[in-house]
Enzyme design. Structure first.
Site, PDB file in Angstrom:
ATOM      1  N   TYR A  44      -6.365 -62.735   3.279  1.00 34.74           N
ATOM      2  CA  TYR A  44      -7.138 -62.157   2.330  1.00 34.74           C
ATOM      3  C   TYR A  44      -8.169 -61.344   3.011  1.00 34.74           C
ATOM      4  O   TYR A  44      -8.668 -60.331   2.413  1.00 34.74           O
ATOM      5  CB  TYR A  44      -7.545 -63.002   1.328  1.00 34.74           C
ATOM      6  CG  TYR A  44      -6.421 -63.246   0.271  1.00 34.74           C
ATOM      7  CD1 TYR A  44      -5.345 -63.900   0.491  1.00 34.74           C
ATOM      8  CD2 TYR A  44      -7.098 -63.092  -1.174  1.00 34.74           C
ATOM      9  CE1 TYR A  44      -4.170 -64.093  -0.609  1.00 34.74           C
ATOM     10  CE2 TYR A  44      -5.941 -63.369  -2.124  1.00 34.74           C
ATOM     11  CZ  TYR A  44      -4.709 -63.792  -1.766  1.00 34.74           C
ATOM     12  OH  TYR A  44      -3.623 -64.046  -3.074  1.00 34.74           O
TER      13      TYR A  44
ATOM     14  N   ASP B  52       8.570 -72.505   3.657  1.00 36.92           N
ATOM     15  CA  ASP B  52       9.706 -72.302   3.211  1.00 36.92           C
ATOM     16  C   ASP B  52      10.405 -73.438   2.326  1.00 36.92           C
ATOM     17  O   ASP B  52      10.929 -73.536   1.407  1.00 36.92           O
ATOM     18  CB  ASP B  52      10.455 -71.565   4.129  1.00 36.92           C
ATOM     19  CG  ASP B  52      10.614 -72.188   5.365  1.00 36.92           C
ATOM     20  OD1 ASP B  52       9.998 -73.119   5.780  1.00 36.92           O
ATOM     21  OD2 ASP B  52      11.507 -71.672   6.470  1.00 36.92           O
TER      22      ASP B  52
ATOM     23  N   ASP C 259       1.276 -70.740  -8.134  1.00 41.85           N
ATOM     24  CA  ASP C 259       2.112 -70.083  -9.275  1.00 41.85           C
ATOM     25  C   ASP C 259       3.119 -70.996  -9.527  1.00 41.85           C
ATOM     26  O   ASP C 259       3.722 -71.095 -10.663  1.00 41.85           O
ATOM     27  CB  ASP C 259       2.098 -68.738  -9.001  1.00 41.85           C
ATOM     28  CG  ASP C 259       1.244 -67.871  -9.504  1.00 41.85           C
ATOM     29  OD1 ASP C 259      -0.123 -68.277  -9.740  1.00 41.85           O
ATOM     30  OD2 ASP C 259       1.331 -66.536  -9.637  1.00 41.85           O
TER      31      ASP C 259
HETATM   32  C1  IPM Z   1      -5.438 -66.016  -8.117  1.00 46.45           C
HETATM   33  C2  IPM Z   1      -5.047 -64.301  -8.226  1.00 46.45           C
HETATM   34  C3  IPM Z   1      -5.961 -63.852  -7.283  1.00 46.45           C
HETATM   35  C4  IPM Z   1      -5.666 -64.181  -5.724  1.00 46.45           C
HETATM   36  C5  IPM Z   1      -5.958 -62.202  -7.279  1.00 46.45           C
HETATM   37  C6  IPM Z   1      -6.257 -61.742  -8.743  1.00 46.45           C
HETATM   38  C7  IPM Z   1      -6.758 -61.466  -6.264  1.00 46.45           C
HETATM   39  O1  IPM Z   1      -3.528 -64.132  -7.884  1.00 46.45           O
HETATM   40  O2  IPM Z   1      -6.566 -66.347  -8.292  1.00 46.45           O
HETATM   41  O3  IPM Z   1      -4.401 -66.545  -7.733  1.00 46.45           O
HETATM   42  O4  IPM Z   1      -4.397 -63.511  -5.316  1.00 46.45           O
HETATM   43  O5  IPM Z   1      -6.253 -65.039  -5.386  1.00 46.45           O
HETATM   44 MN    MN Z   2      -2.585 -65.888  -7.624  1.00 49.01          MN
END
Ligand code: IPM
Ligand code: MN
Length: 363
Positions: A145, A227, A255
């Site tokens: 990032y 993976d 997620d």
């Molecule tokens: C999260 C989100 C963020 C990330 C985005 C909005 C920049 O997806 O907090 O998981 O990728 O960290």
């Molecule tokens: Mn995210």
């Protein structure tokens, strides 16, 4: 003397302001019924701040956050601002900027299967019958990032673009320490996720995690390639306790963990620095498709507030009560559209009021 907590509230874009209204109801209960001395001040952030102030993270907002004891964040971003260059978009120019500015290296994302809405999990009933309770510990200000260099160019008539996945030993050590410490208050298991069969940075990640693990002889450490990890999570989520992840892998895995509970609208998060200053936000994003309809699920925002009470104020028992109230309303059958499998769903505001009422009653 009792401390007065100052909370900078940043509702942001999309469903942020709607679900924040519901968090305010809970904050109100904390003040009036639990006699917590706290004050809130609201600031612009994200796309709406671009529109009103010309910047996604206006100076006033940053100063407001600096003067606060904690940040309660809604969500940022939306179609309207997607035409901006990557660096100017709300996600990067406000959220990532705040994470970096406050050194919020540690992101905690708990995902628990609520028995009341077990049926919503996309996983087979036999897989989730014993439930699961996973804490994703994500490194938040390093890795791909933020790694330099990043950029784009043209070579041999072809455009190219690149990012850098880079980790320093100290970055891995400090997040690993958090994972082991938290595991020792839970089921004593850390599973570290990497791709050390391919990536140099993952090799260092694994080596460093092994080193840190020596300080925690009671915690069982395992390693999985990313993976394999995403497969194991859907095959048997209950085998996991704490997952230790890099920024990118943690983004993806958290997620996945949220989805197997039934809805991303349930997933809170805390982003903390070494001094325990934190930004608390739902992990689900601004959800522009359901904005303004009073149907968004406020639970992730309310549970993020609960994390603020737990980690920011150290009021564990009160945080437990907020979590209990969320469970309580789910048990009573209150469900927003995202977690309801029939037409009897309640609105965002009704859900928030029900949770606030339950908190008053359970006091
Ligand atoms: C999260 C989100 C963020 C990330 C985005 C909005 C920049 O997806 O907090 O998981 O990728 O960290
Ligand atoms: Mn995210």
């Amino acid at each position: 003397m009792k401390k007065n907590y100052r909370i900078a509230v940043l509702p942001g874009d999309g469903i942020g302001p709607e679900v924040m209204q519901e968090a305010y109801k809970v904050l109100d209960v904390l003040k009036k019924h639990f006699f917590i001395s706290l004050e809130t001040e609201e600031f612009n952030i994200g796309g709406i701040a671009i529109d009103s102030d010309g910047f996604a993270l206006p100076k006033k907002t940053l100063i407001g956050c600096e003067n606060a004891d904690a940040i309660l964040f809604g969500s940022v971003g939306g179609k309207k601002w997607n035409k901006l260059s990557l660096q100017d978009r709300p996600e990067i120019a406000s959220l990532l900027a705040l994470r970096k500015h406050f050194n919020l290296f540690c992101n905690l994302r708990p995902s628990k299967l609520y028995p009341e809405i077990k049926y919503l999990s996309p996983l087979r009933p036999d897989i989730i019958q014993s439930g699961f309770d996973i804490l994703c510990v994500r490194e938040l200000i390093g890795g791909i990032y933020f790694g330099e260099p990043k950029g784009e160019g043209i070579k041999n008539n072809s455009q190219y673009a690149f990012d850098t996945e880079i980790y320093y030993e100290y970055e891995v050590s400090r997040i690993a320490d958090v994972a082991f410490k938290l595991a020792s208050t839970r089921k004593n298991k850390v599973c570290s996720i990497d791709k050390s069969n391919v990536l140099q940075s993952s090799l260092l990640w694994r080596k460093t995690v092994n080193k840190i693990s020596k300080k925690y002889p009671d915690v069982n450490l395992s390693h999985l390639y990313i993976d394999n990890a995403v497969m194991q999570i859907i095959k048997n989520p209950n085998q996991f306790d704490v997952l230790l992840c890099s920024n990118m892998f943690g983004d993806i895995i958290s997620d996945e963990c949220a989805m197997i509970t039934g809805s991303i609208g349930l997933l809170p998060s805390a982003s903390l620095n070494e001094k325990n200053f934190g930004l608390y936000e739902p992990a689900g994003g601004s959800a522009p498709d359901i904005t303004g309809k009073n149907i968004a699920n406020p639970i992730a925002q309310i549970l993020s507030l609960s994390m603020l009470v737990r980690y920011g104020m150290n009021l564990n028992q009160i945080a437990d009560k907020i979590d209990y109230s969320v469970n309580d309303v789910l048990r009573k059958g209150y469900k927003t559209l995202d977690i309801c499998n029939n037409d009897n769903y309640v609105t965002t505001s009704k859900m928030g009021s029900a949770i606030a009422d339950s908190l008053i009653n359970g006091k």
